[in-house]
Design an enzyme around this catalytic site. Structure first.
Site, short mmCIF file in Angstrom:
data_model
loop_
_atom_site.label_atom_id
_atom_site.label_comp_id
_atom_site.label_asym_id
_atom_site.label_seq_id
_atom_site.Cartn_x
_atom_site.Cartn_y
_atom_site.Cartn_z
N LYS A 47 1.94 -3.29 6.69
CA LYS A 47 2.30 -3.57 5.29
C LYS A 47 3.81 -3.43 5.10
O LYS A 47 4.42 -4.19 4.35
CB LYS A 47 1.55 -2.61 4.36
N TYR B 245 -1.77 0.23 10.20
CA TYR B 245 -2.05 -0.47 8.94
C TYR B 245 -0.84 -0.37 8.01
O TYR B 245 -0.33 -1.38 7.51
CB TYR B 245 -3.30 0.13 8.27
N SER C 295 0.82 -1.21 0.00
CA SER C 295 0.00 0.00 0.00
C SER C 295 0.86 1.26 0.00
O SER C 295 1.97 1.27 0.54
CB SER C 295 -0.85 0.00 1.27
N1 UFG Z 1 -12.64 11.87 2.32
C1 UFG Z 1 -13.54 12.86 2.64
N2 UFG Z 1 -14.74 12.49 3.14
C2 UFG Z 1 -15.10 11.18 3.34
C3 UFG Z 1 -14.17 10.18 3.02
C4 UFG Z 1 -12.93 10.55 2.51
O1 UFG Z 1 -13.26 14.05 2.48
O2 UFG Z 1 -16.22 10.94 3.83
C5 UFG Z 1 -11.33 12.25 1.76
C6 UFG Z 1 -10.17 11.82 2.64
O3 UFG Z 1 -9.89 12.81 3.58
C7 UFG Z 1 -9.07 11.64 1.60
C8 UFG Z 1 -9.81 11.21 0.32
O4 UFG Z 1 -11.17 11.57 0.55
O5 UFG Z 1 -8.45 12.86 1.35
C9 UFG Z 1 -9.72 9.73 0.05
O6 UFG Z 1 -10.08 9.04 1.25
P1 UFG Z 1 -10.25 7.45 1.30
O7 UFG Z 1 -10.66 7.11 2.68
O8 UFG Z 1 -11.13 7.00 0.17
O9 UFG Z 1 -8.79 6.90 0.98
P2 UFG Z 1 -7.40 7.21 1.71
O10 UFG Z 1 -6.60 8.06 0.77
O11 UFG Z 1 -7.57 7.71 3.07
O12 UFG Z 1 -6.83 5.74 1.87
C10 UFG Z 1 -6.38 4.97 0.77
C11 UFG Z 1 -6.67 3.50 1.05
C12 UFG Z 1 -5.92 3.03 2.27
C13 UFG Z 1 -4.46 3.33 2.11
C14 UFG Z 1 -4.24 4.77 1.76
C15 UFG Z 1 -2.81 5.03 1.41
O13 UFG Z 1 -8.04 3.32 1.25
O14 UFG Z 1 -6.09 1.64 2.40
O15 UFG Z 1 -5.00 5.15 0.63
O16 UFG Z 1 -2.45 6.27 1.80
F1 UFG Z 1 -3.82 3.07 3.26
#
Ligand code: UFG
Length: 330
Positions: free
Chosen positions: A145, A141, A117
């Site tokens: 990894k 997490y 990841s």
């Molecule tokens: N976001 C919002 N509102 C929400 C959900 C998400 O604004 O309700 C934003 C988050 O702050 C982030 C973006 O949307 O900026 C993407 O969020 P996600 O939760 O979809 O994904 P992440 O980037 O947090 O996480 C992903 C993978 C993880 C991994 C990570 C690596 O889901 O498994 O990338 O950095 F660890």
């Protein structure tokens, strides 16, 4: 010879099965169905309902099949939960890796494609992120990894094990025919949450912070279509079959989209209004994560095909619209 897909009933694993089957691979799947879905598995697949930490069950899989390679997807993957319950993550993710490596060693299987990841990088010093950049995970997490990556690497130094660790950025979308897709009991990912608004399941989307140092103040991520990601796994196996050396490799689209851009794209795709509310930053969210994907292009001869974010959201929309309750509707 057979490819063992551990975690094949999950979101990414199930898309991988299709790509491997299209390429004529013989597949067996092991999954404990804790987060995966039996309905995501095609009927032609031989399935073992077992936990990867169950050494007896693993032995049975290796005894009953001529396993040539392991594609390893089994892991917990919720960043927030990992902060609250680190041991749960180390137990399953690291413990699972120990068990599968032991079984592979016992049965002389020496090819592994590992699902790593972007979380191993933590808060990057610069973007796009290169594989050679420092890894500095900011949550258990990502740490799990990184440990798993290192474990495979140490084992490869003293055995015939050859591996490719694929560092995924933000995996998104669903199968182009809309028949399989993302179904998490506890949804935290941006695209499924945005689509819950036009589905009538959520009134608005919470934007986690709009004061980041980015073009519109919201976080930028690199969204890669799940089918493109799955294809890269087959290319990685092909690379190992051709005696490729052990390596880590980023998998993203190489493009960055802000949360606000994602909402606009979802409005265009669904033709629904998507009200938003700006709330506080989510702890641990880096402002910008974008992959440098030159290595995947050069070494795996891979190119993402679904590069339009609207196209990616369109596939997710097709899946969610046809399966409002996920696999419960199948
Ligand atoms: N976001 C919002 N509102 C929400 C959900 C998400 O604004 O309700 C934003 C988050 O702050 C982030 C973006 O949307 O900026 C993407 O969020 P996600 O939760 O979809 O994904 P992440 O980037 O947090 O996480 C992903 C993978 C993880 C991994 C990570 C690596 O889901 O498994 O990338 O950095 F660890």
């Amino acid at each position: 010879m057979t490819v063992l897909i551990c975690g094949g009933a999950g979101y990414i694993g199930s898309h991988c099965i299709r790509i491997f089957a299209e390429r004529g691979e013989d597949i067996v799947v092991l999954d404990n169905l804790e987060t995966g879905h039996r309905e995501a598995l095609p009927a032609y697949v031989k399935f073992y309902h077992a936990d990867i930490r169950d050494a007896k069950a693993l032995s049975q899989v290796f005894e009953e099949n001529q396993i040539e390679a392991v594609i390893h997807f089994c892991a917990y993957s919720l960043v927030g939960e990992s902060v609250e319950k680190p041991l749960k993550y180390f137990d399953n993710n690291v413990g699972g890796m120990i068990a599968i490596l032991q079984a592979m060693q016992k049965y002389g299987v020496n090819r592994m494609i590992f699902s790593s990841s972007a979380a191993v990088y933590g808060d990057p010093l610069h973007v796009p992120i290169l594989e050679t950049d420092e890894t500095n995970p900011t949550n258990p997490y990502g740490e799990s990894k990184r440990i798993m990556e290192r474990m495979i690497d140490w084992v490869s130094k003293t055995s015939s094990l050859r591996y490719v660790s694929l560092r995924y950025f933000n995996v998104a979308g669903a199968a182009s025919d809309g028949t399989i897709g993302e179904d998490h009991r506890h949804e935290t990912h941006l695209i499924p949450l945005i689509l819950q608004v036009p589905m009538g399941k959520r009134e608005k989307l919470n934007i986690f912070g709009d004061q980041y140092p980015t073009k519109d103040g919201t976080c930028i991520r690199d969204y890669i279509h799940v089918e493109d990601l799955a294809r890269a796994h087959w290319n990685a196996l092909d690379y190992l079959r051709k005696d490729g050396q052990c390596m880590v490799c980023n998998l993203g689209s190489g493009l960055g989209y802000s949360v606000k851009e994602m909402i606009t794209a979802a409005k265009n795709v669904t033709r629904f209004d998507i009200p938003v509310e700006v709330s506080q930053n989510r702890p641990g969210d880096p402002a910008k994560l974008v992959a440098d994907i030159q290595k995947a292009r050069n070494v795996l001869h891979w190119e993402p095909q679904h590069t339009s974010i609207e196209e990616i959201i369109e596939t997710a929309w097709k899946w969610h619209r046809n399966h409002p309750n996920g696999y419960a509707d199948k």
